[in-house]
Each structure stands twice: as structure tokens, then as C-alpha cells.
Write an enzyme that holds these catalytic residues in place. Structure first.
Site, short mmCIF file in Angstrom:
data_model
loop_
_atom_site.label_atom_id
_atom_site.label_comp_id
_atom_site.label_asym_id
_atom_site.label_seq_id
_atom_site.Cartn_x
_atom_site.Cartn_y
_atom_site.Cartn_z
N TYR A 1 0.80 -1.14 -0.03
CA TYR A 1 0.02 -0.11 -0.23
C TYR A 1 0.73 1.31 0.13
O TYR A 1 0.42 2.29 0.14
CB TYR A 1 -0.81 -0.14 1.09
N LYS B 1 -2.37 9.28 0.49
CA LYS B 1 -3.41 9.66 1.44
C LYS B 1 -2.77 10.67 2.48
O LYS B 1 -3.58 11.54 3.01
CB LYS B 1 -3.82 8.24 2.17
#
Ligand SMILES: NC(=O)c1ccc[n+]([C@@H]2O[C@H](COP(=O)([O-])OP(=O)(O)OC[C@H]3O[C@@H](n4cnc5c(N)ncnc54)[C@H](OP(=O)(O)O)[C@@H]3O)[C@@H](O)[C@H]2O)c1
Length: 260
Positions: free
Chosen positions: A153, A160
Site C-alpha cells: 500500500y 493519502k
């Protein structure tokens, strides 16, 4: 009494499916007219728009890859020409390439950053102009991968983190204009995206009950977004509100449901 968002116009990026669709429907149920943005799945976007109209408010479907600044500008030109104002912007659309950090190349980095972080900046800049003189709300959707290491990720988590930092800067710069800017960060939510990550073995199957006793569903995120769009949340600025059923504060607690 009319619903609280009656007469407001909201743009929800990536609202044909998943969490974006749940947010669009929630804001529509509260009386807002909705711009349903999509990229690849027109049918899903049209279904969302139909469901929104069934709630008695207006919906307009606009196709745009938010990662492409020219297309993003076209979307805002359409909103500007058709409405001339905007009250709520939800930066929900996201994409990403699941890879270990050492395998991240420039293409994967740019793709992910453009859609997940750069688009939020460009959308906020255009949206703030349409909110001029009326105030507004800008809410972005993040994930726990901004602060915690999740398997494969790396780029999405980094994008993010950028989104959450941008939220703080926007919140302060836009505060004098009466625009509230915040982010909602969720842990794993039951959507197509999550199923894809698990199916492709990009992530272990972490679907399990949270300390709150069940898996997070898109409506849990939508409920918090709707609260942040309400006047009751006026004094919340530049924050990242976590919706994870308690998982991040108790990572070593195995929920009873998972032990059975
Ligand atoms: N699911 C989770 O576990 C989870 C957890 C935490 C945070 N989140 C965040 O929640 C948000 C929504 O996730 P989701 O799980 O609902 O994702 P999803 O089911 O994969 O849906 C993604 C949505 O984004 C749209 N989209 C993707 N790329 C786009 C682009 N370039 N331009 C415009 N729209 C684009 C898609 O539209 P098309 O289908 O038309 O392409 C779709 O509507 C994302 O920001 C995600 O990072 C998800």
C-alpha cells in the site's frame, strides 16, 4: 421542516460505486442536489443518479478522470456553466498501484498521486471559487494506510498522507472564506476495491469484526461525511476523523467474533 442540505449542491468524485455512492445517496437524502462524477463505469454512475433522483433531488452525471487536470477543468466548467455555484466537494475518487516500495516506478507513482492527491488540490482550488460568498465544505476520503504500514500500500498510503496534510493547509487558508475542510479516514470497508486487493493477494484478508463488533460498511463513512457537512460540525477544521470501529487503538485485540 426541510432536510438540512436542501438547496445545496454537492460534487462527489467517484460516486458511481462504493463509498462515493453511499456518500452521494446520504447527502441526497439530506436534501442536496448531487453531481455524480465517474471515470470508467457510466452505467453505475447513471444508476446512482437515478437512485438520487428517486429521493426527490437533482442529479447530474459528469465523466472525468480527476487525475487529468484538463478533464478535471472540463468537469468544473460544466458545473460552473450549469449551476454557477457549489456548496460541498467530496474528494472520494481514488486509484492506485499495489506494489512493494522497491518496485514502485515513476508511472505508478504519478498515476496514484495524480488521482489521489493532485486532484484534491485542483478540485479544491476550482471548488473554492464556486463557493465564494456562500461558504462551503470540502471533505476528502483517506485511509489508515496514511499513518500505518499496510502490505503493498506504499504509494496509496503516501498519497493519502499528502491528502491529509493538504486538508490541514486548505482548512486554514479557506477558513476566512467560511469553507470547512476535513478528511475522513477509514480502515478496511466492504467494497469492490477491497475485494480486488484481497483476490489479487495484494493484501491479506483482514475482513473481520472490529472492536465495535462488525465490519465497516460504506454507510458508516457516509454518515460521518454527512455530519462534517452539517452546521453542527462548523468548528471542526483540518482534522482527519477515523472511522475504523476501534481497530487502530486496539490493534492487538482480537474481536470475540473472529475467535469463534
Ligand atoms: N474500500 C476500502 O477498504 C477503503 C478504506 C479506506 C479508504 N477508502 C477510500 O474510499 C474511497 C472510495 O473507495 P472505494 O472502496 O469505494 O473504491 P471503489 O469501490 O474502487 O470505487 C472507486 C471509485 O472511484 C472512481 N474513480 C477511480 N479513479 C477515478 C478517476 N481517475 N477519476 C474519477 N473517478 C475515479 C471510480 O469510478 P469508475 O468506477 O467510474 O471508474 C469509483 O466510483 C477512496 O478514496 C479510497 O481510498 C477505501
Amino acid at each position: 421542516m426541510s432536510p438540512p442540505l436542501t438547496g445545496k449542491l454537492a460534487l462527489v468524485t467517484g460516486s458511481g460505486r462504493g463509498i462515493g455512492r453511499a456518500i452521494a445517496l446520504k447527502l441526497a437524502a439530506q436534501g442536496a442536489d448531487i453531481i455524480v462524477n465517474f471515470f470508467r463505469h457510466r452505467e453505475a454512475a447513471e444508476k446512482t443518479a437515478k437512485d438520487i433522483e428517486a429521493l426527490g433531488v437533482k442529479a447530474q452525471v459528469v465523466r472525468a478522470n480527476v487525475g487529468n487536470p484538463a478533464k478535471l477543468d472540463e468537469m468544473f466548467d460544466t458545473i460552473s456553466n450549469n449551476f454557477g455555484y457549489l456548496d460541498i466537494l467530496i474528494n472520494n475518487a481514488a486509484s492506485g498501484v499495489g506494489r512493494p516500495v522497491m518496485d514502485v516506478d515513476v508511472k505508478a507513482w504519478d498515476w496514484t498521486m495524480d488521482i489521489n492527491a493532485k486532484a484534491a488540490l485542483l478540485c479544491a482550488q476550482r471548488a473554492a471559487k464556486l463557493m465564494e460568498g456562500r461558504g462551503g465544505k470540502i471533505i476528502s476520503i483517506s485511509s489508515l494506510g496514511s499513518s500505518f504500514v499496510l502490505p503493498t500500500y506504499a504509494i496509496v498510503g503516501t498519497s493519502k498522507a499528502a491528502l491529509e496534510a493538504l486538508t490541514r493547509y486548505l482548512a486554514i487558508e479557506l477558513a476566512p472564506k467560511g469553507i470547512c475542510v476535513n478528511t475522513v479516514a477509514a480502515s478496511a470497508v466492504e467494497t469492490e476495491a477491497l475485494k480486488f486487493y484481497i483476490k489479487e493477494q495484494l493484501m491479506p484478508d483482514t475482513r473481520q469484526a472490529t472492536p465495535a463488533g462488525r465490519m465497516i460498511i460504506p454507510e458508516d463513512v457516509a454518515n460521518v461525511v454527512a455530519f462534517l457537512c452539517s452546521e453542527e460540525a462548523f468548528m471542526i477544521r483540518g482534522q482527519t476523523i477515523i472511522v475504523d470501529g476501534g481497530t487502530s487503538v486496539a490493534p492487538f485485540v482480537i474481536p470475540k467474533e473472529s475467535q469463534q
